[in-house]
Design a protein around this motif. Structure first.
Motif, short mmCIF file in Angstrom:
data_model
loop_
_atom_site.label_atom_id
_atom_site.label_comp_id
_atom_site.label_asym_id
_atom_site.label_seq_id
_atom_site.Cartn_x
_atom_site.Cartn_y
_atom_site.Cartn_z
N MET A 42 0.92 -1.09 -0.05
CA MET A 42 0.08 0.11 0.22
C MET A 42 0.89 1.22 0.13
O MET A 42 1.87 1.41 0.89
N PRO A 43 0.60 2.13 -0.88
CA PRO A 43 1.46 3.23 -1.31
C PRO A 43 1.33 4.45 0.02
O PRO A 43 0.35 4.51 0.77
N LEU A 44 2.15 4.82 0.40
CA LEU A 44 2.19 6.15 1.63
C LEU A 44 1.33 7.26 0.84
O LEU A 44 1.54 7.55 -0.29
N THR A 45 0.51 7.93 1.88
CA THR A 45 -0.22 9.20 1.42
C THR A 45 0.14 10.19 2.07
O THR A 45 0.51 10.19 3.47
N ASN A 46 0.01 11.55 1.56
CA ASN A 46 0.17 12.63 2.31
C ASN A 46 -0.97 13.22 2.72
O ASN A 46 -2.18 12.20 2.49
N GLN A 47 -1.23 14.55 3.37
CA GLN A 47 -2.64 14.71 3.96
C GLN A 47 -3.85 15.05 2.83
O GLN A 47 -4.88 14.91 3.12
N SER A 48 -3.32 15.36 1.71
CA SER A 48 -4.43 15.49 0.56
C SER A 48 -4.72 14.10 0.08
O SER A 48 -5.42 14.39 -1.11
N GLY A 49 -4.09 13.29 0.54
CA GLY A 49 -4.56 11.75 -0.22
C GLY A 49 -3.59 11.30 -1.32
O GLY A 49 -3.88 10.22 -1.87
N MET A 50 -2.68 12.14 -1.82
CA MET A 50 -1.78 11.87 -2.85
C MET A 50 -0.78 11.08 -2.58
O MET A 50 -0.02 10.76 -1.35
N SER A 51 -0.37 10.00 -3.38
CA SER A 51 0.68 8.95 -3.06
C SER A 51 1.89 9.77 -2.92
O SER A 51 2.33 10.58 -3.89
N THR A 52 2.70 9.32 -2.07
CA THR A 52 3.94 9.89 -1.74
C THR A 52 5.15 9.05 -2.15
O THR A 52 6.28 9.40 -2.06
N GLY A 53 4.83 7.83 -2.52
CA GLY A 53 6.08 6.67 -2.65
C GLY A 53 6.70 6.32 -1.28
O GLY A 53 6.15 6.34 -0.35
N ARG A 54 8.14 6.53 -1.55
CA ARG A 54 8.62 6.08 -0.34
C ARG A 54 9.79 6.88 -0.29
O ARG A 54 10.49 7.63 -1.38
N GLY A 55 10.72 6.78 0.95
CA GLY A 55 11.99 7.45 0.90
C GLY A 55 13.22 6.78 0.51
O GLY A 55 12.96 6.11 -0.56
N ILE A 56 14.20 6.71 1.14
CA ILE A 56 15.28 5.81 0.85
C ILE A 56 15.04 4.29 1.01
O ILE A 56 15.60 3.59 0.43
N LEU A 57 14.51 4.30 2.28
CA LEU A 57 14.34 2.74 2.96
C LEU A 57 12.96 2.25 2.77
O LEU A 57 11.94 3.15 2.97
N THR A 58 12.73 1.01 2.65
CA THR A 58 11.55 0.36 2.68
C THR A 58 11.17 0.07 4.39
O THR A 58 12.26 0.13 4.88
N LYS A 59 9.95 -0.31 4.68
CA LYS A 59 9.80 -0.89 5.86
C LYS A 59 10.70 -2.07 6.09
O LYS A 59 11.05 -2.07 7.46
N TYR A 60 10.73 -2.87 5.22
CA TYR A 60 11.59 -4.29 5.47
C TYR A 60 12.97 -3.66 5.66
O TYR A 60 13.61 -4.39 6.59
N GLU A 61 13.48 -2.87 5.08
CA GLU A 61 14.96 -2.43 5.07
C GLU A 61 15.09 -1.53 6.51
O GLU A 61 16.15 -1.84 7.37
N ARG A 62 14.11 -0.92 6.84
CA ARG A 62 14.32 -0.08 8.30
C ARG A 62 14.45 -1.18 9.41
O ARG A 62 15.16 -1.10 10.37
N GLU A 63 13.57 -2.57 9.25
CA GLU A 63 13.80 -3.68 10.15
C GLU A 63 14.91 -4.21 10.23
O GLU A 63 15.63 -4.50 11.15
N CYS A 64 15.49 -4.54 9.02
CA CYS A 64 16.85 -5.21 8.74
C CYS A 64 17.85 -4.11 9.29
O CYS A 64 18.62 -4.76 10.33
N LEU A 65 17.71 -2.93 9.26
CA LEU A 65 18.96 -2.04 9.80
C LEU A 65 18.77 -1.88 11.49
O LEU A 65 19.66 -1.64 12.10
N ALA A 66 17.59 -2.16 11.65
CA ALA A 66 17.37 -2.10 13.46
C ALA A 66 17.51 -3.48 13.89
O ALA A 66 17.28 -3.54 15.17
N GLY A 67 18.16 -4.53 13.24
CA GLY A 67 18.43 -5.55 13.77
C GLY A 67 17.45 -6.56 13.88
O GLY A 67 17.41 -7.72 14.57
N GLU A 68 16.30 -6.58 13.23
CA GLU A 68 14.93 -7.22 13.40
C GLU A 68 15.03 -8.60 12.59
O GLU A 68 14.04 -9.42 12.82
#
Length: 76
Positions: free
Chosen positions: A1-27
């Protein structure tokens, strides 16, 4: 599911995916953390660098906004 901003428009993602954040956090296993670091470095050297060059040429104001976010010094 794409991220959305306050107006409901798709914002894509930043540099990291959720999974990559988890990996870097040692999960996840250590090997996944190393692989994630490699993928992120590839993005920094490739697509992100290309985007910065594009902003430099076509929208320096937006590039300055990016610099402010990336270079922000935290009080923590």
């Amino acid at each position: 599911m794409p991220l959305t901003n306050q107006s409901g428009m798709s914002t894509g993602r930043g540099i990291l995916t959720k999974y990559e954040r988890e990996c870097l956090a040692g999960e996840h296993e250590k090997q996944r953390e190393y692989e994630t670091r490699s993928r992120v470095r590839s993005r920094l050297d490739g697509p992100l660098s290309e985007d910065i060059e594009h902003l430099k040429e076509y929208d320096p104001g937006l590039l300055e906004e990016l610099r402010e976010v990336v270079c922000e010094v935290s009080d923590e």
